[in-house]
Design an enzyme around this catalytic site. Structure first.
Site, PDB file in Angstrom:
ATOM      1  N   LYS A 281     -24.875 -63.722  13.063  1.00 19.15           N
ATOM      2  CA  LYS A 281     -23.983 -63.744  14.235  1.00 19.15           C
ATOM      3  C   LYS A 281     -24.697 -63.219  15.466  1.00 19.15           C
ATOM      4  O   LYS A 281     -24.401 -63.629  16.575  1.00 19.15           O
ATOM      5  CB  LYS A 281     -22.798 -62.799  14.017  1.00 19.15           C
ATOM      6  CG  LYS A 281     -21.902 -63.120  12.873  1.00 19.15           C
ATOM      7  CD  LYS A 281     -20.730 -62.121  12.865  1.00 19.15           C
ATOM      8  CE  LYS A 281     -20.025 -62.098  11.547  1.00 19.15           C
ATOM      9  NZ  LYS A 281     -20.562 -61.084  10.620  1.00 19.15           N
TER      10      LYS A 281
ATOM     11  N   LYS B 229     -32.775 -64.785   8.571  1.00 18.90           N
ATOM     12  CA  LYS B 229     -31.469 -65.253   8.102  1.00 18.90           C
ATOM     13  C   LYS B 229     -30.574 -65.680   9.274  1.00 18.90           C
ATOM     14  O   LYS B 229     -30.703 -65.148  10.380  1.00 18.90           O
ATOM     15  CB  LYS B 229     -30.798 -64.192   7.216  1.00 18.90           C
ATOM     16  CG  LYS B 229     -29.986 -63.175   7.921  1.00 18.90           C
ATOM     17  CD  LYS B 229     -29.104 -62.363   6.979  1.00 18.90           C
ATOM     18  CE  LYS B 229     -28.311 -61.400   7.855  1.00 18.90           C
ATOM     19  NZ  LYS B 229     -27.032 -61.020   7.364  1.00 18.90           N
TER      20      LYS B 229
ATOM     21  N   LYS C  53     -31.364 -52.914  12.148  1.00 18.65           N
ATOM     22  CA  LYS C  53     -30.378 -52.847  13.246  1.00 18.65           C
ATOM     23  C   LYS C  53     -30.660 -51.697  14.197  1.00 18.65           C
ATOM     24  O   LYS C  53     -30.415 -51.811  15.397  1.00 18.65           O
ATOM     25  CB  LYS C  53     -28.954 -52.757  12.696  1.00 18.65           C
ATOM     26  CG  LYS C  53     -28.516 -54.062  12.056  1.00 18.65           C
ATOM     27  CD  LYS C  53     -27.012 -54.227  11.998  1.00 18.65           C
ATOM     28  CE  LYS C  53     -26.680 -55.648  11.567  1.00 18.65           C
ATOM     29  NZ  LYS C  53     -25.284 -55.869  11.294  1.00 18.65           N
TER      30      LYS C  53
HETATM   31  N1  AQP Z   1     -27.331 -66.058   6.480  1.00 21.46           N
HETATM   32  C1  AQP Z   1     -26.552 -65.741   5.466  1.00 21.46           C
HETATM   33  N2  AQP Z   1     -26.629 -66.392   4.281  1.00 21.46           N
HETATM   34  C2  AQP Z   1     -25.821 -66.081   3.231  1.00 21.46           C
HETATM   35  N3  AQP Z   1     -24.884 -65.108   3.304  1.00 21.46           N
HETATM   36  C3  AQP Z   1     -24.769 -64.430   4.471  1.00 21.46           C
HETATM   37  N4  AQP Z   1     -23.961 -63.440   4.865  1.00 21.46           N
HETATM   38  C4  AQP Z   1     -24.221 -63.111   6.149  1.00 21.46           C
HETATM   39  N5  AQP Z   1     -25.209 -63.865   6.619  1.00 21.46           N
HETATM   40  C5  AQP Z   1     -25.573 -64.701   5.598  1.00 21.46           C
HETATM   41  C6  AQP Z   1     -22.957 -62.850   3.998  1.00 21.46           C
HETATM   42  O1  AQP Z   1     -21.721 -62.818   4.702  1.00 21.46           O
HETATM   43  C7  AQP Z   1     -21.010 -61.648   4.310  1.00 21.46           C
HETATM   44  C8  AQP Z   1     -20.554 -60.900   5.510  1.00 21.46           C
HETATM   45  O2  AQP Z   1     -21.607 -60.513   6.337  1.00 21.46           O
HETATM   46  P1  AQP Z   1     -21.262 -59.526   7.545  1.00 21.46           P
HETATM   47  O3  AQP Z   1     -20.689 -60.249   8.664  1.00 21.46           O
HETATM   48  O4  AQP Z   1     -20.435 -58.407   7.099  1.00 21.46           O
HETATM   49  O5  AQP Z   1     -22.612 -58.874   7.898  1.00 21.46           O
HETATM   50  P2  AQP Z   1     -24.003 -59.437   8.101  1.00 21.46           P
HETATM   51  O6  AQP Z   1     -24.643 -59.743   6.792  1.00 21.46           O
HETATM   52  O7  AQP Z   1     -24.702 -58.416   8.912  1.00 21.46           O
HETATM   53  O8  AQP Z   1     -23.763 -60.800   8.907  1.00 21.46           O
HETATM   54  P3  AQP Z   1     -24.507 -61.288  10.152  1.00 21.46           P
HETATM   55  O9  AQP Z   1     -24.026 -62.621  10.524  1.00 21.46           O
HETATM   56  O10 AQP Z   1     -25.977 -61.170   9.946  1.00 21.46           O
HETATM   57  O11 AQP Z   1     -24.003 -60.304  11.255  1.00 21.46           O
HETATM   58  P4  AQP Z   1     -24.825 -59.512  12.309  1.00 21.46           P
HETATM   59  O12 AQP Z   1     -25.595 -60.540  13.069  1.00 21.46           O
HETATM   60  O13 AQP Z   1     -23.769 -58.827  13.123  1.00 21.46           O
HETATM   61  O14 AQP Z   1     -25.729 -58.570  11.580  1.00 21.46           O
HETATM   62  C9  AQP Z   1     -21.931 -60.824   3.404  1.00 21.46           C
HETATM   63  O15 AQP Z   1     -21.589 -61.085   2.062  1.00 21.46           O
HETATM   64  C10 AQP Z   1     -23.275 -61.377   3.718  1.00 21.46           C
HETATM   65  O16 AQP Z   1     -24.160 -61.257   2.609  1.00 21.46           O
END
Ligand code: AQP
Length: 347
Positions: A213, A210, A127
């Site tokens: 968002k 992965k 990030k």
């Molecule tokens: N692609 C994924 N597959 C399985 N689990 C996922 N999680 C996120 N993406 C996947 C799980 O969702 C929970 C919350 O995630 P988060 O929103 O707190 O943070 P993140 O992992 O950083 O999610 P994003 O979508 O990837 O957000 P951005 O793009 O802002 O970085 C966690 O349990 C995570 O494992």
């Protein structure tokens, strides 16, 4: 202190959270929320367990969030939890900033965690990118706040996707160092629970990345607010290869996009990926994708419809979160009080 001694003395309790940093997507649903609901309803290995689920808005602002969008996303995330089956009567449902003990314990953990530990975190590296000097201090300290989210409830189990495994290991390191430094057995050695067919849902545009968002391509993910046509279109256009589906998972080695669709198909039906591949063996994507699209629409459309209905009543969402915060503080306040006592704060 042995791990067994540490974990056996704590009442089993589940905590997990999601950032309101954008719309919910299929990865969040299959990797996290769907499993939150399972734990709430079925307990842990059949034994009922207390569950606390959180919108982590303090984490979201470690990268810039437009204030109006953050408010909207927090309410929408709460609606997503409830529409997916998290019951605010059965689970404690909270917004992180409404329970100040999270941030208070995080400060203590900022003094326990070491810079070197934080620098090794892959999420920080991903990030912050190359320009670490310009990243926020909060982004660097993110895992210490996450440890506080979990340990302010003495949570013993945390259901997460695969990407959060390293942060959970750091949570245990922080708990162990605190216990060691102060000569106490105060914090449990929390267990990550990374289970199911979809612990890492991948992007529809690139099977090695992965689903996330923050991916600029909307076609890379299914949003929980997408309508049926959009879901079907995104699945139809998802990157795949020209080969038919094999009859074993080994046949999907080096075919990450195909493997991803099989995992999603399995997770949506609550079956294993092994069972899914047997079911669809020999199919071309021209047959499999419409079948997957129908399944995804059948499972996700009722959730998005319910989210839309709940979003018509933001006051009710806010009331649920206020009530959740009150319940959470009944657990968190005495734990923070004990931490201050252990550390030597005059109160
Ligand atoms: N692609 C994924 N597959 C399985 N689990 C996922 N999680 C996120 N993406 C996947 C799980 O969702 C929970 C919350 O995630 P988060 O929103 O707190 O943070 P993140 O992992 O950083 O999610 P994003 O979508 O990837 O957000 P951005 O793009 O802002 O970085 C966690 O349990 C995570 O494992």
């Amino acid at each position: 202190m042995t791990e067994a001694a540490a974990s056996s003395t704590f009442t089993p309790r589940v905590f997990s959270g999601i950032q309101p940093s954008g719309g919910l997507h299929l990865g969040n649903y299959l990797g996290a929320i769907k499993r939150f609901v399972d734990m709430q309803d079925r307990g842990l290995n059949g034994t009922p367990i207390e569950t606390i689920y959180c919108m982590v808005d303090l984490h979201a602002i470690t990268v810039w969030q437009d204030p109006a969008a953050l408010r909207q996303n927090t309410r929408e995330l709460c609606a997503g939890f409830i529409a997916s089956g998290v019951d605010p009567e059965k689970s404690v449902l909270i917004n992180q900033s409404q329970v100040p003990e999270h941030a208070q314990l995080a400060w203590i953990f900022n003094t326990v965690a070491r810079m070197g530990w934080m620098q090794r975190m892959t999420q920080w590296k991903d990030k912050a990118g190359k320009n670490t000097q310009n990243a926020s201090l909060g982004l660097f300290a993110y895992p210490a706040l996450m440890a506080a989210d979990i340990l302010i409830y003495h949570a013993t189990h945390v259901p997460v996707g695969e990407d959060q495994k390293q942060h959970l290991e750091l949570t245990r390191d922080i708990a162990a160092k605190f216990n060691h430094d102060y000569g106490v057995e105060f914090f449990p050695m929390t267990e990550p629970v990374i289970e199911g067919a979809a612990t890492r849902v991948m992007s529809f545009r690139d099977g090695t990345k992965k689903m996330s968002k923050s991916d600029p391509s909307d076609a890379s993910r299914i949003n929980m607010t997408d309508d049926a046509d959009t879901i079907a279109k995104k699945i139809r256009k998802a990157k795949t290869d020209p080969e038919p589906l094999p009859d074993t998972l080994e046949g999907l080695t080096d075919r990450p996009e195909a493997r991803n669709l099989i995992n999603i198909y399995a997770a949506l039906q609550d079956i294993t990926s092994e069972a899914a591949i047997v079911e669809v063996a020999g199919q071309q994507f021209g047959t499999f994708k419409p079948m997957l699209a129908d399944l995804a629409v059948a499972k996700l459309s009722p959730i998005s419809a319910e989210m839309a209905r709940l979003m018509q009543h933001p006051d009710e969402i806010d009331a649920i979160l206020s009530r959740g915060a009150e319940r959470a503080r009944v657990i968190a306040e005495p734990i923070l009080r004990d931490v201050y006592k252990i550390v030597g704060m005059v109160r």
